[in-house]
Design a protein around this motif. Sequence first.
Motif, PDB file in Angstrom:
ATOM      1  N   PRO A 177      41.209 -11.990  24.481  1.00  0.00           N
ATOM      2  CA  PRO A 177      39.938 -11.396  24.917  1.00  0.00           C
ATOM      3  C   PRO A 177      39.369 -11.992  26.200  1.00  0.00           C
ATOM      4  O   PRO A 177      38.644 -11.315  26.931  1.00  0.00           O
ATOM      5  CB  PRO A 177      39.014 -11.670  23.725  1.00  0.00           C
ATOM      6  N   LEU A 178      39.708 -13.259  26.485  1.00  0.00           N
ATOM      7  CA  LEU A 178      39.183 -13.903  27.699  1.00  0.00           C
ATOM      8  C   LEU A 178      40.084 -13.699  28.918  1.00  0.00           C
ATOM      9  O   LEU A 178      39.724 -14.100  30.022  1.00  0.00           O
ATOM     10  CB  LEU A 178      39.014 -15.408  27.465  1.00  0.00           C
ATOM     11  N   ALA A 179      41.247 -13.063  28.726  1.00  0.00           N
ATOM     12  CA  ALA A 179      42.249 -12.997  29.790  1.00  0.00           C
ATOM     13  C   ALA A 179      41.775 -12.244  31.022  1.00  0.00           C
ATOM     14  O   ALA A 179      42.252 -12.498  32.131  1.00  0.00           O
ATOM     15  CB  ALA A 179      43.539 -12.382  29.262  1.00  0.00           C
ATOM     16  N   GLY A 180      40.839 -11.339  30.858  1.00  0.00           N
ATOM     17  CA  GLY A 180      40.358 -10.562  32.002  1.00  0.00           C
ATOM     18  C   GLY A 180      39.248 -11.231  32.779  1.00  0.00           C
ATOM     19  O   GLY A 180      38.805 -10.710  33.813  1.00  0.00           O
ATOM     20  N   ASN A 181      38.778 -12.375  32.332  1.00  0.00           N
ATOM     21  CA  ASN A 181      37.671 -13.069  32.994  1.00  0.00           C
ATOM     22  C   ASN A 181      38.137 -13.782  34.254  1.00  0.00           C
ATOM     23  O   ASN A 181      39.235 -14.337  34.305  1.00  0.00           O
ATOM     24  CB  ASN A 181      37.030 -14.089  32.056  1.00  0.00           C
ATOM     25  N   GLY A 182      37.270 -13.815  35.273  1.00  0.00           N
ATOM     26  CA  GLY A 182      37.557 -14.598  36.465  1.00  0.00           C
ATOM     27  C   GLY A 182      37.294 -16.072  36.253  1.00  0.00           C
ATOM     28  O   GLY A 182      37.934 -16.923  36.859  1.00  0.00           O
ATOM     29  N   GLN A 183      36.331 -16.373  35.397  1.00  0.00           N
ATOM     30  CA  GLN A 183      35.990 -17.731  34.996  1.00  0.00           C
ATOM     31  C   GLN A 183      35.682 -17.731  33.510  1.00  0.00           C
ATOM     32  O   GLN A 183      35.393 -16.678  32.921  1.00  0.00           O
ATOM     33  CB  GLN A 183      34.766 -18.259  35.753  1.00  0.00           C
ATOM     34  N   VAL A 184      35.738 -18.904  32.904  1.00  0.00           N
ATOM     35  CA  VAL A 184      35.368 -19.016  31.502  1.00  0.00           C
ATOM     36  C   VAL A 184      34.516 -20.265  31.321  1.00  0.00           C
ATOM     37  O   VAL A 184      34.783 -21.309  31.930  1.00  0.00           O
ATOM     38  CB  VAL A 184      36.615 -19.070  30.590  1.00  0.00           C
ATOM     39  N   LYS A 185      33.458 -20.146  30.533  1.00  0.00           N
ATOM     40  CA  LYS A 185      32.605 -21.290  30.220  1.00  0.00           C
ATOM     41  C   LYS A 185      33.187 -22.052  29.035  1.00  0.00           C
ATOM     42  O   LYS A 185      33.792 -21.453  28.134  1.00  0.00           O
ATOM     43  CB  LYS A 185      31.194 -20.821  29.894  1.00  0.00           C
ATOM     44  N   LEU A 186      32.998 -23.359  29.026  1.00  0.00           N
ATOM     45  CA  LEU A 186      33.481 -24.149  27.901  1.00  0.00           C
ATOM     46  C   LEU A 186      32.864 -23.692  26.592  1.00  0.00           C
ATOM     47  O   LEU A 186      33.513 -23.707  25.542  1.00  0.00           O
ATOM     48  CB  LEU A 186      33.181 -25.639  28.144  1.00  0.00           C
ATOM     49  N   ALA A 187      31.618 -23.253  26.644  1.00  0.00           N
ATOM     50  CA  ALA A 187      30.941 -22.786  25.430  1.00  0.00           C
ATOM     51  C   ALA A 187      31.649 -21.592  24.806  1.00  0.00           C
ATOM     52  O   ALA A 187      31.552 -21.365  23.589  1.00  0.00           O
ATOM     53  CB  ALA A 187      29.493 -22.425  25.754  1.00  0.00           C
ATOM     54  N   ASP A 188      32.394 -20.824  25.626  1.00  0.00           N
ATOM     55  CA  ASP A 188      33.111 -19.651  25.103  1.00  0.00           C
ATOM     56  C   ASP A 188      34.316 -20.038  24.258  1.00  0.00           C
ATOM     57  O   ASP A 188      34.935 -19.176  23.629  1.00  0.00           O
ATOM     58  CB  ASP A 188      33.583 -18.773  26.264  1.00  0.00           C
ATOM     59  N   LEU A 189      34.649 -21.331  24.244  1.00  0.00           N
ATOM     60  CA  LEU A 189      35.852 -21.787  23.539  1.00  0.00           C
ATOM     61  C   LEU A 189      35.544 -22.388  22.174  1.00  0.00           C
ATOM     62  O   LEU A 189      36.438 -22.904  21.509  1.00  0.00           O
ATOM     63  CB  LEU A 189      36.584 -22.831  24.392  1.00  0.00           C
ATOM     64  N   ALA A 190      34.293 -22.292  21.760  1.00  0.00           N
ATOM     65  CA  ALA A 190      33.862 -22.977  20.534  1.00  0.00           C
ATOM     66  C   ALA A 190      34.640 -22.524  19.303  1.00  0.00           C
ATOM     67  O   ALA A 190      34.888 -23.328  18.390  1.00  0.00           O
ATOM     68  CB  ALA A 190      32.367 -22.785  20.324  1.00  0.00           C
ATOM     69  N   GLU A 191      35.023 -21.277  19.242  1.00  0.00           N
ATOM     70  CA  GLU A 191      35.695 -20.752  18.052  1.00  0.00           C
ATOM     71  C   GLU A 191      37.208 -20.628  18.231  1.00  0.00           C
ATOM     72  O   GLU A 191      37.884 -20.072  17.362  1.00  0.00           O
ATOM     73  CB  GLU A 191      35.106 -19.384  17.693  1.00  0.00           C
ATOM     74  N   ARG A 253      53.867 -15.525  31.831  1.00  0.00           N
ATOM     75  CA  ARG A 253      53.570 -14.953  30.521  1.00  0.00           C
ATOM     76  C   ARG A 253      52.264 -15.494  29.940  1.00  0.00           C
ATOM     77  O   ARG A 253      51.916 -15.200  28.801  1.00  0.00           O
ATOM     78  CB  ARG A 253      54.724 -15.245  29.557  1.00  0.00           C
ATOM     79  N   VAL A 254      51.574 -16.301  30.722  1.00  0.00           N
ATOM     80  CA  VAL A 254      50.305 -16.892  30.298  1.00  0.00           C
ATOM     81  C   VAL A 254      49.276 -16.652  31.397  1.00  0.00           C
ATOM     82  O   VAL A 254      49.600 -16.707  32.588  1.00  0.00           O
ATOM     83  CB  VAL A 254      50.470 -18.413  30.050  1.00  0.00           C
ATOM     84  N   ARG A 255      48.040 -16.378  31.000  1.00  0.00           N
ATOM     85  CA  ARG A 255      46.943 -16.222  31.959  1.00  0.00           C
ATOM     86  C   ARG A 255      46.240 -17.555  32.123  1.00  0.00           C
ATOM     87  O   ARG A 255      45.904 -18.220  31.135  1.00  0.00           O
ATOM     88  CB  ARG A 255      45.958 -15.183  31.429  1.00  0.00           C
ATOM     89  N   PHE A 256      46.039 -17.964  33.372  1.00  0.00           N
ATOM     90  CA  PHE A 256      45.347 -19.216  33.681  1.00  0.00           C
ATOM     91  C   PHE A 256      44.004 -18.875  34.320  1.00  0.00           C
ATOM     92  O   PHE A 256      43.956 -18.170  35.336  1.00  0.00           O
ATOM     93  CB  PHE A 256      46.189 -20.083  34.619  1.00  0.00           C
ATOM     94  N   ILE A 257      42.926 -19.376  33.729  1.00  0.00           N
ATOM     95  CA  ILE A 257      41.578 -18.993  34.131  1.00  0.00           C
ATOM     96  C   ILE A 257      40.792 -20.222  34.559  1.00  0.00           C
ATOM     97  O   ILE A 257      40.803 -21.258  33.869  1.00  0.00           O
ATOM     98  CB  ILE A 257      40.838 -18.281  32.977  1.00  0.00           C
ATOM     99  N   GLU A 258      40.094 -20.105  35.660  1.00  0.00           N
ATOM    100  CA  GLU A 258      39.261 -21.188  36.177  1.00  0.00           C
ATOM    101  C   GLU A 258      38.119 -21.494  35.209  1.00  0.00           C
ATOM    102  O   GLU A 258      37.557 -20.584  34.589  1.00  0.00           O
ATOM    103  CB  GLU A 258      38.694 -20.791  37.537  1.00  0.00           C
ATOM    104  N   LEU A 259      37.787 -22.769  35.071  1.00  0.00           N
ATOM    105  CA  LEU A 259      36.670 -23.176  34.235  1.00  0.00           C
ATOM    106  C   LEU A 259      35.389 -23.188  35.056  1.00  0.00           C
ATOM    107  O   LEU A 259      35.362 -23.712  36.176  1.00  0.00           O
ATOM    108  CB  LEU A 259      36.919 -24.559  33.629  1.00  0.00           C
ATOM    109  N   ALA A 260      34.325 -22.641  34.502  1.00  0.00           N
ATOM    110  CA  ALA A 260      33.042 -22.607  35.192  1.00  0.00           C
ATOM    111  C   ALA A 260      32.328 -23.949  35.068  1.00  0.00           C
ATOM    112  O   ALA A 260      32.508 -24.676  34.091  1.00  0.00           O
ATOM    113  CB  ALA A 260      32.175 -21.489  34.616  1.00  0.00           C
TER     114      ALA A 260
END
Length: 295
Positions: A177-191, A253-260
């Motif tokens: 679900p997060l693969a389409g994001n340009g950035q991801v917040k650490l809080a989004d990884l809680a679950e 085969r893996v998406r790498f996303i920048e951390l905000a």
Amino acid sequence: MELRQLEHFVAVAQECHFTRAAKRLHIAQSGLSASIRSLERELGAPLFLRSTRQVQLTPAGQALLGEALRALSASNAAKDAVAAVQGLLRGRLSIGSLQCLHAVHVPTLLAGFLSEHPGLEIQLRQGGSDELIELVRTGRLDVAFVSKPGSGRCPDDVVIQALDREPLALACALDHPLAGNGQVKLADLAEEQFVDFPADWGTRDLADRVLTAAGIERRVALEVTDVHSLLDLVAYGLGVALVPRSYSVKTDRVRFIELAGEVPAWETVSVTTDPTSAAAAALLREVDRVKAAAG
């Protein structure tokens, strides 16, 4: 007391086993045992508590170990000094390294270094940062390329030199679900469920510290000891991972996303003892040259 006896004593102390120490030294176990007994008679104290499964240092043995390591280091330094005057590097250079070292490509480094110093015998060992630092501290390795230890985790009797630093990124499956994001917040990884390395690996330590500081108590469901297995597990959707950004060149085969936000960088360092052997110092100079040439 002879240097040979000290070498035998240190090998047994580090292996905690006479048979393994004898194999390491390429001598008969009976000869090793006789050498240790002779040293004990000379010192007037037992150096090991022996059992059928292992041997342990006595208080006298613990007192001798540090001095023995220093004596052997000084002896090696003397040999190195003579070789340096002659413009030669000989003997053995034991190196420890992480599996993936962005600062320098280890096979290329060693190939070039050996072509310049063909008289050297190179030994290479991969492992976790804590393990490799301890092997340097105890004289089993001359130099190691590892993750920078966290506060309070680095011994005082080693020398650290910065190599490189790079940001962490989130690695997730292409259909996450997060693969389409340009950035991801650490809080989004809680679950999220995580894939990671064992606890004594530097990138695991950094990821633990980063997520703990963000108030996230994560679940590491799958632990592996090599980078490609970690990325394979992530690719199949079995978890996400916080990894150095340079891992992105290893798979599509893996998406790498920048951390905000402000996230500590992954830092790599070289670790040696003081004094540093001539061969280890020459290798570190070669690392600096290769890095400078790469720009």
